[in-house]
Design a protein around this motif. Structure first.
Motif, PDB file in Angstrom:
ATOM      1  N   LYS A 194       0.838  -1.207   0.000  1.00  0.00           N
ATOM      2  CA  LYS A 194       0.000   0.000   0.000  1.00  0.00           C
ATOM      3  C   LYS A 194       0.867   1.249   0.000  1.00  0.00           C
ATOM      4  CE  LYS A 194      -3.874   2.400   0.776  1.00  0.00           C
ATOM      5  NZ  LYS A 194      -5.005   2.440  -0.165  1.00  0.00           N
ATOM      6  N   LEU A 195       0.582   2.180  -0.906  1.00  0.00           N
ATOM      7  CA  LEU A 195       1.267   3.467  -0.908  1.00  0.00           C
ATOM      8  C   LEU A 195       0.533   4.408   0.033  1.00  0.00           C
ATOM      9  CD1 LEU A 195       3.375   5.458  -2.071  1.00  0.00           C
ATOM     10  CD2 LEU A 195       1.735   5.970  -3.897  1.00  0.00           C
ATOM     11  N   LEU A 196       1.216   4.844   1.073  1.00  0.00           N
ATOM     12  CA  LEU A 196       0.642   5.790   2.025  1.00  0.00           C
ATOM     13  C   LEU A 196       1.086   7.204   1.672  1.00  0.00           C
ATOM     14  CD1 LEU A 196       1.155   3.860   5.399  1.00  0.00           C
ATOM     15  CD2 LEU A 196      -0.900   3.975   3.970  1.00  0.00           C
ATOM     16  N   PRO A 197       0.334   8.210   2.081  1.00  0.00           N
ATOM     17  CA  PRO A 197       0.702   9.593   1.747  1.00  0.00           C
ATOM     18  C   PRO A 197       1.965  10.050   2.488  1.00  0.00           C
ATOM     19  CG  PRO A 197      -1.174   9.555   3.233  1.00  0.00           C
ATOM     20  CD  PRO A 197      -0.929   8.134   2.830  1.00  0.00           C
ATOM     21  N   PHE A 198       2.397  11.239   2.164  1.00  0.00           N
ATOM     22  CA  PHE A 198       3.575  11.806   2.825  1.00  0.00           C
ATOM     23  C   PHE A 198       3.244  12.222   4.258  1.00  0.00           C
ATOM     24  CE2 PHE A 198       5.964  15.555   4.181  1.00  0.00           C
ATOM     25  CZ  PHE A 198       7.256  15.037   4.146  1.00  0.00           C
ATOM     26  N   PHE A 199       4.163  11.915   5.151  1.00  0.00           N
ATOM     27  CA  PHE A 199       4.091  12.370   6.539  1.00  0.00           C
ATOM     28  C   PHE A 199       5.448  12.967   6.905  1.00  0.00           C
ATOM     29  CE2 PHE A 199       1.160   8.770   6.334  1.00  0.00           C
ATOM     30  CZ  PHE A 199       0.017   9.274   6.937  1.00  0.00           C
ATOM     31  N   VAL A 200       5.446  13.960   7.754  1.00  0.00           N
ATOM     32  CA  VAL A 200       6.706  14.476   8.281  1.00  0.00           C
ATOM     33  C   VAL A 200       7.369  13.348   9.078  1.00  0.00           C
ATOM     34  CG1 VAL A 200       7.756  16.150   9.867  1.00  0.00           C
ATOM     35  CG2 VAL A 200       5.861  16.839   8.377  1.00  0.00           C
ATOM     36  N   PRO A 201       8.663  13.096   8.864  1.00  0.00           N
ATOM     37  CA  PRO A 201       9.334  12.012   9.599  1.00  0.00           C
ATOM     38  C   PRO A 201       9.105  12.104  11.106  1.00  0.00           C
ATOM     39  CG  PRO A 201      10.766  12.814   7.874  1.00  0.00           C
ATOM     40  CD  PRO A 201       9.565  13.737   7.893  1.00  0.00           C
ATOM     41  N   GLY A 202       8.761  10.971  11.680  1.00  0.00           N
ATOM     42  CA  GLY A 202       8.498  10.909  13.109  1.00  0.00           C
ATOM     43  C   GLY A 202       7.067  11.214  13.498  1.00  0.00           C
TER      44      GLY A 202
END
Length: 214
Positions: free
Chosen positions: A130-138
């Motif tokens: 599954k491709l998940l959206p972008f999240f800020v690391p952490g």
């Protein structure tokens, strides 16, 4: 050698192998592995995977509270989500591997099937990704996104970030991660050339024989 000492050595061995082969660079990437008592070993934050010290690996209790060692990776919520939702998870590997990240940025990548079923081993070891959206690391929201899959995927691809793979032990998780990256590389190398992937019947045969989540 105790179970914990052996697992610490294995984490460092496999982390260095992946680092030396360019599967992750700098201080990126992290690994966790569960002990038989339910506690978890996690690679520390800010330490390159090629230079880990077994004695300084973070040791967390079953609720992911630090027991000993250095401060764990900031991606710990991502790891904990797999342990919570996938029964039998014994290890989680997260890398910033080049080909997988590249695939995550292409607009034509199928978000429900981010790694195409080009080979039998991609199906056997990785399953659907599954491709998940972008999240800020952490960001703890990454863990929430994994929990939202309700344990139906052993691997995800974080957009503009990298893949995360869960396995029954550290060796299985590492092998699956390597297969995922190699399949992403194949997908990029053959893009626009109309490659012949596995048919639905062929995928079904592999899924049935090897009891793959699909």
């Amino acid at each position: 050698m105790s179970e914990q000492a052996k697992l610490r050595e294995d984490i460092c061995l496999l982390a260095k192998s992946m680092f030396d082969r360019g599967l992750t660079c700098g201080a990126s990437g992290n690994i966790s592995a569960r002990l038989s008592d339910g506690s978890v070993l996690v690679t520390p934050t800010g330490v390159p995977m090629g230079f880990l010290d077994p004695a300084r690996i973070s040791h967390l209790d079953e609720k992911f509270r630090l027991l000993s060692g250095d401060r764990p990776t900031k991606e710990t919520p991502l790891h904990s989500a797999f342990y919570e939702t996938r029964t039998g998870t014994g290890a989680v590997v997260h890398l910033h591997s080049t080909h997988s990240v590249a695939l995550s940025m292409l607009p034509e990548t199928d978000p429900d099937h981010a790694i195409p079923p080009l080979t039998a081993y991609a199906v056997m070891r990785v399953g659907k990704v599954k491709l998940l959206p972008f999240f800020v690391p952490g960001d703890p929201a990454m863990g929430d996104a994994v929990r939202g899959l309700a344990g139906k995927r052993s691997a995800v691809l974080l957009a503009n970030h990298g893949p995360v793979v869960a396995g029954k032990d550290i060796w299985a998780a590492t092998f699956a991660m390597e297969e995922l990256e190699e399949t992403a590389k194949l997908a990029l190398l053959t893009r626009g050339q109309n490659p012949i992937g596995l048919t639905n019947d062929q995928i079904g045969a592999v899924v049935r024989k090897f009891d793959v989540d699909w």
